[in-house]
Write a protein that holds these residues in place. Structure first.
Motif, PDB file in Angstrom:
ATOM      1  N   ASP A  83       1.150  -1.057  -0.097  1.00 51.05           N
ATOM      2  CA  ASP A  83      -0.115  -0.062  -0.093  1.00 51.05           C
ATOM      3  C   ASP A  83       0.944   1.156  -0.040  1.00 51.05           C
ATOM      4  O   ASP A  83       0.681   2.142  -0.719  1.00 51.05           O
ATOM      5  CB  ASP A  83      -0.987  -0.049   1.315  1.00 51.05           C
ATOM      6  CG  ASP A  83      -2.081  -0.964   1.224  1.00 51.05           C
ATOM      7  OD1 ASP A  83      -2.281  -1.469  -0.010  1.00 51.05           O
ATOM      8  OD2 ASP A  83      -2.676  -1.183   2.279  1.00 51.05           O
ATOM      9  N   ALA A  84       1.951   1.178   0.814  1.00 55.46           N
ATOM     10  CA  ALA A  84       2.923   2.466   0.950  1.00 55.46           C
ATOM     11  C   ALA A  84       3.632   2.471  -0.211  1.00 55.46           C
ATOM     12  O   ALA A  84       3.833   3.641  -0.588  1.00 55.46           O
ATOM     13  CB  ALA A  84       3.723   2.178   2.085  1.00 55.46           C
ATOM     14  N   LYS A  85       3.923   1.362  -1.115  1.00 59.26           N
ATOM     15  CA  LYS A  85       4.579   1.537  -2.389  1.00 59.26           C
ATOM     16  C   LYS A  85       3.597   2.393  -3.259  1.00 59.26           C
ATOM     17  O   LYS A  85       4.232   3.151  -4.235  1.00 59.26           O
ATOM     18  CB  LYS A  85       4.832   0.090  -3.092  1.00 59.26           C
ATOM     19  CG  LYS A  85       5.979  -0.387  -2.615  1.00 59.26           C
ATOM     20  CD  LYS A  85       6.513  -1.650  -3.268  1.00 59.26           C
ATOM     21  CE  LYS A  85       7.639  -2.269  -2.467  1.00 59.26           C
ATOM     22  NZ  LYS A  85       7.944  -3.780  -2.731  1.00 59.26           N
ATOM     23  N   ILE A  86       2.319   1.957  -3.376  1.00 60.46           N
ATOM     24  CA  ILE A  86       1.461   2.595  -4.346  1.00 60.46           C
ATOM     25  C   ILE A  86       1.305   4.179  -3.927  1.00 60.46           C
ATOM     26  O   ILE A  86       1.335   4.932  -4.899  1.00 60.46           O
ATOM     27  CB  ILE A  86      -0.029   1.775  -4.286  1.00 60.46           C
ATOM     28  CG1 ILE A  86      -0.088   0.500  -4.834  1.00 60.46           C
ATOM     29  CG2 ILE A  86      -0.918   2.640  -4.913  1.00 60.46           C
ATOM     30  CD1 ILE A  86      -1.023  -0.572  -4.670  1.00 60.46           C
ATOM     31  N   SER A  87       0.891   4.349  -2.709  1.00 62.61           N
ATOM     32  CA  SER A  87       0.736   5.703  -2.325  1.00 62.61           C
ATOM     33  C   SER A  87       2.142   6.589  -2.716  1.00 62.61           C
ATOM     34  O   SER A  87       2.098   7.829  -3.252  1.00 62.61           O
ATOM     35  CB  SER A  87       0.648   6.054  -0.812  1.00 62.61           C
ATOM     36  OG  SER A  87      -0.389   5.237  -0.307  1.00 62.61           O
ATOM     37  N   PHE A  88       3.420   6.088  -2.621  1.00 62.03           N
ATOM     38  CA  PHE A  88       4.610   6.801  -2.725  1.00 62.03           C
ATOM     39  C   PHE A  88       4.619   7.118  -4.115  1.00 62.03           C
ATOM     40  O   PHE A  88       4.655   8.004  -4.713  1.00 62.03           O
ATOM     41  CB  PHE A  88       5.725   5.737  -2.331  1.00 62.03           C
ATOM     42  CG  PHE A  88       7.138   6.279  -2.733  1.00 62.03           C
ATOM     43  CD1 PHE A  88       7.776   7.346  -1.929  1.00 62.03           C
ATOM     44  CD2 PHE A  88       7.862   6.035  -3.697  1.00 62.03           C
ATOM     45  CE1 PHE A  88       9.056   7.881  -2.437  1.00 62.03           C
ATOM     46  CE2 PHE A  88       8.994   6.573  -4.139  1.00 62.03           C
ATOM     47  CZ  PHE A  88       9.604   7.537  -3.426  1.00 62.03           C
ATOM     48  N   GLU A  89       4.485   6.042  -4.950  1.00 58.37           N
ATOM     49  CA  GLU A  89       4.422   6.206  -6.511  1.00 58.37           C
ATOM     50  C   GLU A  89       3.546   7.221  -7.018  1.00 58.37           C
ATOM     51  O   GLU A  89       3.581   8.166  -7.781  1.00 58.37           O
ATOM     52  CB  GLU A  89       4.165   4.857  -7.281  1.00 58.37           C
ATOM     53  CG  GLU A  89       5.686   4.327  -7.234  1.00 58.37           C
ATOM     54  CD  GLU A  89       5.780   3.031  -8.105  1.00 58.37           C
ATOM     55  OE1 GLU A  89       4.593   2.377  -8.237  1.00 58.37           O
ATOM     56  OE2 GLU A  89       6.849   2.624  -8.197  1.00 58.37           O
TER      57      GLU A  89
END
Ligand SMILES: [Zn+2]
Length: 404
Positions: free
Chosen positions: A306-312
Motif C-alpha cells: 500500500d505504501a509503495k502505491i501511495s509513494f508512486e
C-alpha cells in the motif's frame, strides 16, 4: 528549399518580419517536408511486433500514423538491455532481451516492407526516404550483452547495429557509467573511465563500422573514448549540463571534446534532463522522501504494498506539476551546443517510448514543432538540415570508411 527562397525574397524586400507570429505554419511544413529528419533514439517495448504492431494506431509515441502525421523520416530503433551484476548469467539474460528486440526491429521491416526499410549505410537513409518509406536504423543501448568477449561485435554489425552504447545505468565490464547503480551499491568510479576490455571495445566497434555511443557513460569514460576512437564518437541521447546539471548531461569541456574530435551530441527530449525541478517541486520531493522515509531503492523495496502505491502516486503528482519542459526549453540545449561546439556537432533524439517527450513534442506526430522552433530561433535551412540528421550521417559515413 522553398522556404529558403521565401527567405531570400524577404531579404530583398527588406520588410518581412520573420518572428514566430509571421512564420506561417505552411512555410514550416514546406521546410520540414523538404529536409531529411532523423531521430537517433526510439525505444521499443519487449512485446513489439508480437503483441504491439506499430503499423496502425497504438499507445506508443512512435507508430506509423504518428510518423506520417509528424513527417519524421527516419530513426534509430533501439535494442536496449538493462544491467545487473557482472555475471555470466546476467550477460546471457541480457543477450536474450537484446535478441528479442533485434528480431522485432527486423520483423517490422520485413512484415511492413511497404513502409519501413532497414538502413545499413548512411546513403541508404536518403534513398529509402526518397522511395517514400521510413528508414529504420538500429542502435544498441548498452554493450552489456556482449559479455566478457568482443567476438559478437561483428555479428551485431551484420545484423545492422550502427551505434553501440558503452554502458547504461551502472558501471559494467567496459567502463564507468554517469549513474553508478545504487541498487548494487556502486562507488562513483570502478575503472576510472574505460576498463581494459572497454578500450578493446572501442577498437572493435571502429573495425566493425559501428559508431561509439557515449550517452550514459561517465565523463572520464566519454573523454577516453573520444580520444581513443579512430572515428568521432556520438552521444546518441544526452543534454547539456550548463543548462540542466544532471549526471546524464555533457559539460562544456565534453562539448569541446566533441568539437575537437568531430563528434556529435544528439540532444535528448527527456523532460528531467532538459529542465530541473522548480523550488516548489524540490520542496515537495523532500516532503515525500521524509513522509515515506525513502531515500534509495532499498528503502522503497522495504515499503509494504500500500505504501509503495501511495509513494508512486505522490511521485507521479510531483512529476506532473507544471511547468514541465517544452520544445523551447529543449531547443535551448541545442542552442547551447551550437554556441560551445558549433553547428556541426549537434543533432536530435526523442527517447520516445523510453521516457522521452516534452510539451510540444510529446510523440512523433508533433515532430514539426521542433523544426518550427528552430526556424523561430533563426536557423537557416542548411543548419536545420545538419541538426536534423546531417551531422549524424556525416559521422556514420566516417565510421563506414574507417571500418576494416
Ligand atoms: Zn538511455
Amino acid at each position: 528549399m522553398k522556404y529558403f527562397l521565401f527567405f531570400v525574397f524577404c531579404f530583398y524586400l527588406n520588410g518581412c518580419n520573420t518572428n514566430k507570429e509571421n512564420i506561417s505554419s505552411s512555410s514550416v511544413e514546406i521546410l520540414h517536408d523538404d529536409i531529411l529528419t532523423l531521430d537517433t533514439h526510439i525505444d521499443i517495448p519487449l512485446t513489439y511486433m508480437t503483441e504491439i504492431d506499430p503499423s496502425g494506431p497504438t499507445d506508443l509515441q512512435v507508430d506509423l500514423p504518428k510518423l506520417q502525421k509528424g513527417n519524421l523520416d527516419s530513426g534509430f530503433w533501439i535494442i536496449y538491455t538493462p544491467q545487473d551484476y557482472l555475471t555470466e548469467k546476467s550477460y546471457l539474460s541480457a543477450l536474450e532481451i537484446a535478441e528479442t528486440r533485434n528480431n522485432a526491429i527486423h520483423e517490422l521491416t520485413k512484415k511492413h516492407s511497404d513502409y519501413f526499410e532497414l538502413a545499413f549505410k548512411a546513403d541508404d537513409v536518403s534513398r529509402i526516404v526518397s522511395d517514400g518509406k521510413y528508414a529504420v536504423l538500429i542502435g544498441m543501448e548498452n554493450a552489456f550483452p556482449l559479455g566478457k568477449t568482443l567476438k559478437d561485435v561483428k555479428l551485431w554489425a551484420e545484423r545492422g547495429v550502427r551505434y553501440m552504447g558503452i554502458t547504461h545505468f551502472g558501471h559494467n565490464q567496459f567502463g564507468d557509467s554517469s549513474n553508478p547503480s545504487s541498487d548494487r551499491n556502486e562507488m562513483t568510479s570502478r575503472w576510472h573511465g574505460l576498463s581494459p576490455l572497454g578500450k578493446e571495445l572501442i577498437k572493435a566497434l571502429n573495425d566493425a563500422g559501428i559508431m561509439v555511443d557515449v550517452s550514459h557513460a561517465s565523463k572520464s569514460t566519454m573523454m577516453q573514448a573520444a580520444e581513443l576512437s579512430r572515428v568521432p564518437v556520438i552521444a546518441s541521447h544526452s543534454g547539456v549540463k550548463a543548462i540542466r546539471d544532471h549526471p546524464r548531461n555533457l559539460d562544456d569541456e565534453q562539448l569541446l571534446m566533441l568539437k575537437e574530435t568531430g563528434g556529435v551530441v544528439q540532444v535528448v527530449a527527456y523532460g528531467s534532463y532538459i529542465k530541473g525541478y522548480t523550488n516548489e517541486q524540490k520542496n515537495l520531493e523532500t516532503t515525500i522522501a521524509l513522509k515515506f522515509n525513502v531515500n534509495s531503492k532499498d528503502d522503497f523495496n522495504a515499503l509494504d504494498e500500500d505504501a509503495k502505491i501511495s509513494f508512486e502516486q505522490a511521485r507521479n503528482e510531483l512529476l506532473a506539476m507544471e511547468p514541465r519542459a517544452n520544445v523551447s526549453d529543449y531547443v535551448d540545449h541545442i542552442d547551447h551546443v551550437v554556441k560551445i561546439a558549433g553547428i556541426d556537432h549537434v543533432g536530435i533524439a526523442s527517447d520516445f517510448d523510453g521516457g522521452g517527450g516534452v510539451i510540444g513534442w510529446q510523440d512523433a506526430s508533433e515532430t514539426q514543432n521542433v523544426t518550427a522552433e528552430l526556424i523561430k530561433r533563426g536557423y537557416s535551412e542548411s543548419h536545420i538540415t545538419k541538426i536534423w540528421g546531417g551531422n549524424l550521417l556525416r559521422v556514420m559515413r566516417e565510421a563506414e570508411q574507417a571500418s576494416r
